[in-house]
Design a protein around this motif. Structure first.
Motif, short mmCIF file in Angstrom:
data_model
loop_
_atom_site.label_atom_id
_atom_site.label_comp_id
_atom_site.label_asym_id
_atom_site.label_seq_id
_atom_site.Cartn_x
_atom_site.Cartn_y
_atom_site.Cartn_z
N LEU A 80 7.62 114.22 58.83
CA LEU A 80 9.00 114.60 58.24
C LEU A 80 9.01 115.67 57.21
O LEU A 80 7.72 115.80 56.40
CB LEU A 80 9.78 113.57 57.81
N LYS B 241 11.40 123.80 68.23
CA LYS B 241 12.13 122.65 68.63
C LYS B 241 11.67 121.60 67.64
O LYS B 241 12.65 120.57 67.36
CB LYS B 241 11.88 122.30 69.92
N GLU B 242 10.46 121.49 67.05
CA GLU B 242 10.05 120.50 66.14
C GLU B 242 10.85 120.33 64.87
O GLU B 242 10.96 119.35 64.29
CB GLU B 242 8.47 120.69 65.72
N ARG C 70 14.13 119.93 64.71
CA ARG C 70 14.85 118.93 64.93
C ARG C 70 14.59 117.48 64.69
O ARG C 70 15.22 116.72 63.80
CB ARG C 70 15.55 118.96 66.48
N ASP C 71 13.35 117.31 65.06
CA ASP C 71 12.75 115.85 64.68
C ASP C 71 12.14 115.53 63.38
O ASP C 71 12.31 114.56 62.80
CB ASP C 71 11.63 115.49 65.73
N ARG D 244 19.74 119.89 62.06
CA ARG D 244 19.26 119.52 63.40
C ARG D 244 20.18 120.30 64.49
O ARG D 244 19.62 120.70 65.68
CB ARG D 244 19.35 117.99 63.40
N LYS E 196 4.93 108.51 62.51
CA LYS E 196 5.37 109.87 62.57
C LYS E 196 5.90 110.36 61.29
O LYS E 196 6.52 111.53 61.14
CB LYS E 196 6.05 110.16 63.84
N LEU F 47 15.93 118.41 72.05
CA LEU F 47 14.90 117.57 71.39
C LEU F 47 13.75 117.62 71.58
O LEU F 47 13.08 118.51 72.73
CB LEU F 47 15.20 116.04 71.69
N ASP G 54 9.67 115.77 71.55
CA ASP G 54 8.98 114.21 71.44
C ASP G 54 7.94 114.75 70.72
O ASP G 54 6.71 115.34 71.10
CB ASP G 54 8.99 113.86 72.59
N ARG H 29 15.36 108.08 61.74
CA ARG H 29 14.68 107.79 62.95
C ARG H 29 13.27 107.36 62.61
O ARG H 29 12.66 106.42 63.30
CB ARG H 29 14.82 108.71 64.00
N TYR H 30 12.66 108.32 61.89
CA TYR H 30 11.01 108.20 61.91
C TYR H 30 10.55 107.46 60.64
O TYR H 30 9.40 107.49 60.40
CB TYR H 30 10.42 109.49 62.26
N ASP I 64 14.78 114.32 61.06
CA ASP I 64 15.24 113.09 61.57
C ASP I 64 14.81 111.94 60.74
O ASP I 64 13.90 111.08 61.23
CB ASP I 64 15.20 112.77 62.91
#
Length: 552
Positions: A519, A499-500, A502-503, A543, A515, A549, A551, A509-510, A506
């Motif tokens: 990336l 799942k990591e 996806r972020d 993604r 964080k 998602l 976190d 966003r980051y 991103d």
């Protein structure tokens, strides 16, 4: 004149069977104890891995370009010095047709010892890790030691090029040992004319490249001392194999007392080589113990030294002209394109018998029960830091270290490969960490010949292949190998389970937050540059492939 030409023709006639035939000879009769305990399989014995695998896993992946891989070895060196590097434009390797003066083969040898710490042992790399990189073949040949298995591993880094997805695989040993006939490193003898330690070879490289700039951070002119040191390190590596045979075959299955005596003498020699008495009563006892099980035909020391070859000198003078009449030059790009392309290699002009590494070489020496070379070989396993650690643990009284050998349980000397780390733990009476033994967190090893994944049905995998596979498919570190799988479906399932991802994709966003370091791909990678060019739409599609998602 006719006689002279005839002589040259005879001189250049193929003298060994083609490598395609030599590599088929894979059946080895199991005769010796060492062959049962240290198998000659393509993949390493279960639960063991090569030094190279461990280093790459702990680095979180394979550096690119090759200069960064050289830099990784430099970082491991406590002195911060470069490993031993050389350029060989016209060599004798399987990929020799893919190298020339403009694109020479780069060979690298690690040459450092790390200090020990109270919690762990430092790495002693001398004679244990060798690399050979051919840019035009997009391939690195790797020869590195397997501490737990007591043998060298032959590996390839395939598809090693900018923007490509490299594959770290274990090579077919039957191919590698046609030249590496002891399963160990090989190198030429002095004066090493093939290397850029010789001025004429270095000058030819500089002329072809039209500058004196370093090639992959390797200087075009190296001191001849580098060639000499590389030769020495291959000799060191070659005798590790011999030492394992002396430890096992020289003492036999039930030769625990023999192995204990060999270690006792090895530590005496390591402490005071100049004062060591090879004819002492202890040495005579070892010979008597060895005589009980030592192979009658002796134990051969493989010939790791190839006769010097002078590619430039071969073309000069009257003999060079005669040779040119019957032996053509290799054209850049012909021959084997990789280490599986044997039939193309066989089409290249043959080398003279005496300089051809495929020619069966007589052993350097055949050892008998009256030789105590196992003592010197065992001593070489221990680093200077090990000797210091043992002395400090025994009140700087070396007699206490020798006494400890005598008091060790008999099972310590059972018939198994000698391991420097395991023996140090036994001598210290405590377990300590070591970089290159534990394989619990490593992904399974892969053998050469397995085709790469072809994406046909699940096209959503393609951007992951383009931008992520280079680090996360085939990575020796299990935690980073989360895009593994034999089929498209397996790979997709593994991606969706992470799942990591996806972020990590991103960026919008980051970016600019605390964080941002998480990336992916890494900012200094070619994959990052290409994904950046592909745009946000591609990252969004990637993604969307990963549900929900995370976190982080």
């Amino acid at each position: 004149m006719i006689t002279a030409v005839s002589a040259v023709i005879l001189l250049n006639r193929p003298s060994t069977p083609p490598i395609t035939e030599l590599a088929k000879n894979t059946s080895t009769k199991t005769t010796y104890l060492s062959q049962k305990i240290i198998p000659d399989t393509d993949l390493p014995p279960q639960g063991t891995r090569s030094l190279f695998d461990h280093m790459i896993a702990q680095n979180n992946g394979l550096p690119y370009p090759f200069s960064k891989l050289i830099g990784l070895l430099k970082e491991q060196n406590p002195q911060g010095t470069e490993p031993i590097t050389l350029l060989i434009p016209h060599g004798r390797s399987l990929l020799k047709g893919q190298a020339d003066d403009k694109h020479p083969r780069i060979v690298v040898a690690a040459d450092f010892e790390q200090a020990n710490a109270p919690a762990g042992f430092g790495l002693n790399s001398k004679g244990l890790l060798f690399l050979g990189f051919v840019e035009n073949a997009h391939e690195i040949e790797v020869l590195s030691y397997n501490e737990a298995a007591g043998r060298f591993e032959f590996q390839l880094v395939q598809n090693y090029c900018e923007g490509c997805v490299p594959r770290i695989v274990y090579a077919r040993r039957a191919i590698c040992t046609t030249c590496h006939q002891g399963g160990t490193p090989i190198f030429s003898q002095r004066p090493w004319n093939e290397t850029n330690g010789q001025q004429s070879t270095a000058a030819a490289i500089a002329a072809a490249r039209a500058n004196n700039l370093a090639y992959e951070n390797v200087a075009l002119q190296q001191p001849l001392a580098n060639s000499e040191r590389f030769d020495q390190l291959t000799d060191v590596g070659n005798f590790y194999h011999v030492t394992q045979r002396l430890w096992l075959d020289g003492c036999g299955l039930d030769g625990n007392q023999c192995r204990r005596q060999m270690l006792k003498l090895a530590l005496q020699y390591a402490d005071n080589a100049g004062g060591f008495d090879a004819n002492s009563p202890d040495a005579q006892t070892l010979k008597q113990l060895q005589a009980k099980n030592f192979p009658k035909e002796g134990i051969a020391v493989p010939e790791s030294d190839l006769l010097n070859r002078d590619p430039i000198g071969e073309k000069q003078g009257f003999k060079g002209w005669l040779r040119s009449l019957v032996t053509r030059d290799i054209k850049f790009g012909e021959g084997a394109k990789d280490n599986e392309d044997l039939s193309e290699f066989d089409k290249l002009p043959p080398l003279r018998k005496e300089v051809d590494p495929l020619t069966i070489r007589a052993p350097k020496q055949v050892l008998t029960a009256q030789h105590i070379d196992g003592v010197y070989g065992l001593a070489r396993f221990f680093s200077d830091a090990d000797l210091k650690t043992l002395a400090q643990a025994n009140a700087n009284q070396w007699a206490n270290v020798i006494a400890k050998v005598q008091s060790l349980p008999d099972e310590v000397f059972a018939a198994k490969p000698f391991s420097r780390v395991v023996m140090m733990q036994a001598l210290l009476g405590q377990s300590r960490d070591y970089c290159c033994l534990n394989t619990a967190e490593m992904s399974p090893p892969v053998v050469s010949g397995i085709p790469p994944l072809k994406i046909k049905k699940l096209t959503q995998l393609q951007p992951f292949a383009d931008y992520c596979f280079a680090c996360h498919r085939g990575n020796p570190a299990q935690r980073l190998n989360f895009m593994a799988g034999d089929t498209e479906g397996q790979v997709l399932a593994n991606i969706q389970a992470k799942k990591e991802i996806r972020d990590a994709l991103d960026w919008e966003r980051y970016q600019g937050t605390e964080k941002a370091s998480k990336l992916m791909p890494p900012r200094d990678s070619i994959q990052y540059q290409k994904l950046q060019q592909a745009g946000e739409k591609t990252r969004q599609q990637m993604r969307d492939t990963v549900p929900s998602l995370f976190d982080f």
